[in-house]
Write a protein that holds these residues in place. Structure first.
Motif, short mmCIF file in Angstrom:
data_model
loop_
_atom_site.label_atom_id
_atom_site.label_comp_id
_atom_site.label_asym_id
_atom_site.label_seq_id
_atom_site.Cartn_x
_atom_site.Cartn_y
_atom_site.Cartn_z
N LEU A 39 0.81 -1.21 0.00
CA LEU A 39 0.00 0.00 0.00
C LEU A 39 0.85 1.27 0.00
CD1 LEU A 39 -2.76 -1.04 2.54
CD2 LEU A 39 -3.03 -0.69 0.08
N MET A 40 1.93 1.26 0.81
CA MET A 40 2.75 2.46 0.92
C MET A 40 3.42 2.75 -0.42
SD MET A 40 5.96 3.37 3.41
CE MET A 40 5.03 3.31 4.90
N GLY A 41 3.10 3.90 -0.98
CA GLY A 41 3.69 4.29 -2.26
C GLY A 41 3.10 3.55 -3.45
N GLY A 42 1.98 2.87 -3.24
CA GLY A 42 1.38 2.09 -4.31
C GLY A 42 0.32 2.84 -5.09
N PHE A 43 -0.48 2.08 -5.82
CA PHE A 43 -1.51 2.65 -6.68
C PHE A 43 -2.52 3.48 -5.89
CE2 PHE A 43 -5.72 2.20 -8.64
CZ PHE A 43 -5.49 2.92 -9.80
N GLY A 44 -2.99 2.94 -4.77
CA GLY A 44 -3.97 3.67 -3.96
C GLY A 44 -3.43 5.00 -3.46
N SER A 45 -2.16 5.01 -3.10
CA SER A 45 -1.54 6.27 -2.65
C SER A 45 -1.50 7.27 -3.79
CB SER A 45 -0.11 6.00 -2.16
OG SER A 45 -0.12 5.20 -1.02
N ALA A 46 -1.19 6.80 -4.99
CA ALA A 46 -1.14 7.69 -6.15
C ALA A 46 -2.53 8.24 -6.47
CB ALA A 46 -0.56 6.96 -7.36
N VAL A 47 -3.55 7.40 -6.35
CA VAL A 47 -4.92 7.87 -6.58
C VAL A 47 -5.29 8.93 -5.54
CG1 VAL A 47 -7.36 7.19 -6.48
CG2 VAL A 47 -5.72 5.78 -7.75
N ALA A 48 -4.98 8.66 -4.26
CA ALA A 48 -5.28 9.62 -3.20
C ALA A 48 -4.58 10.96 -3.45
CB ALA A 48 -4.90 9.05 -1.84
N GLU A 49 -3.32 10.91 -3.85
CA GLU A 49 -2.58 12.14 -4.15
C GLU A 49 -3.22 12.89 -5.31
OE1 GLU A 49 1.62 11.56 -4.74
OE2 GLU A 49 1.75 10.24 -3.02
N SER A 50 -3.62 12.17 -6.34
CA SER A 50 -4.24 12.81 -7.51
C SER A 50 -5.55 13.49 -7.12
CB SER A 50 -4.51 11.77 -8.61
OG SER A 50 -3.31 11.30 -9.13
N LEU A 51 -6.35 12.82 -6.29
CA LEU A 51 -7.60 13.42 -5.85
C LEU A 51 -7.33 14.68 -5.03
CD1 LEU A 51 -9.64 10.22 -4.94
CD2 LEU A 51 -9.84 11.63 -7.00
N LEU A 52 -6.35 14.60 -4.15
CA LEU A 52 -5.99 15.77 -3.34
C LEU A 52 -5.52 16.92 -4.23
CD1 LEU A 52 -5.65 16.87 -0.46
CD2 LEU A 52 -3.35 15.93 -0.48
N ASP A 53 -4.69 16.61 -5.23
CA ASP A 53 -4.19 17.63 -6.15
C ASP A 53 -5.33 18.31 -6.91
OD1 ASP A 53 -1.61 17.05 -5.38
OD2 ASP A 53 -1.11 15.92 -7.18
N HIS A 54 -6.43 17.58 -7.13
CA HIS A 54 -7.58 18.12 -7.84
C HIS A 54 -8.68 18.60 -6.88
CE1 HIS A 54 -5.59 16.04 -11.18
NE2 HIS A 54 -6.21 16.93 -11.93
N GLU A 55 -8.34 18.68 -5.59
CA GLU A 55 -9.24 19.17 -4.55
C GLU A 55 -10.54 18.38 -4.48
OE1 GLU A 55 -9.57 23.42 -4.98
OE2 GLU A 55 -7.44 23.70 -4.60
N VAL A 56 -10.42 17.06 -4.67
CA VAL A 56 -11.56 16.16 -4.53
C VAL A 56 -11.44 15.52 -3.16
CG1 VAL A 56 -12.76 14.15 -5.46
CG2 VAL A 56 -11.61 15.75 -7.01
N MET A 57 -12.26 15.97 -2.22
CA MET A 57 -12.18 15.50 -0.84
C MET A 57 -13.25 14.44 -0.59
SD MET A 57 -9.68 17.23 -0.02
CE MET A 57 -8.81 18.64 -0.65
N VAL A 58 -12.89 13.20 -0.89
CA VAL A 58 -13.80 12.08 -0.66
C VAL A 58 -13.04 11.02 0.14
CG1 VAL A 58 -15.11 12.48 -2.79
CG2 VAL A 58 -13.15 10.92 -2.82
N PRO A 59 -13.77 10.17 0.88
CA PRO A 59 -13.07 9.09 1.59
C PRO A 59 -12.38 8.16 0.60
CG PRO A 59 -15.36 9.29 2.33
CD PRO A 59 -15.20 10.17 1.13
N VAL A 60 -11.13 7.82 0.91
CA VAL A 60 -10.36 6.88 0.09
C VAL A 60 -9.93 5.74 1.00
CG1 VAL A 60 -8.28 6.53 -1.29
CG2 VAL A 60 -9.52 8.70 -1.45
N THR A 61 -10.28 4.52 0.61
CA THR A 61 -9.87 3.32 1.33
C THR A 61 -8.97 2.51 0.41
OG1 THR A 61 -11.93 3.26 2.57
CG2 THR A 61 -10.64 1.23 2.51
#
Length: 105
Positions: A39-61
């Motif tokens: 998980l650390m530094g994986g696909f989910g982390s990249a998705v979470a970063e992308s959402l944050l960069d686009h100011e999309v504040m939704v729960p990410v699991t």
């Protein structure tokens, strides 16, 4: 329980397809990623970063292998220990999709 979900087959981890993921995340208001790797530094982390960069504040699991030593075993045994068998994943996602009670103030 009736839930709406969208499945995105992210064939490639990089580059992240933000043109697809960002609008869908805004629409469904929750993101669950699944990966066989760490998980650390994986696909989910990249998705979470992308959402944050686009100011999309939704729960990410993020579902995947935690950043800890996993005993040597057959892959199916390791996945079972980590809660990553198909039935375990389905149960976890169902739990996440349950409506949550409103917080009491």
């Amino acid at each position: 329980m009736l839930s709406e979900a969208t499945v995105i087959n992210a064939r490639f981890a990089k580059p992240i397809d933000t043109e697809l993921i960002v609008p869908i995340a805004r629409q469904v208001k929750r993101v669950i990623t699944l990966e066989e790797g760490c998980l650390m530094g994986g696909f989910g982390s990249a998705v979470a970063e992308s959402l944050l960069d686009h100011e999309v504040m939704v729960p990410v699991t993020r579902l995947g292998v935690p950043d800890r030593l996993v005993d040597h075993a057959k892959p199916e045994e390791s996945f079972a220990e980590l809660g990553l068998t198909p039935p375990q994943i389905a149960d976890r996602i169902r739990q996440l999709m349950q409506p949550q009670p409103a917080p009491v103030h």
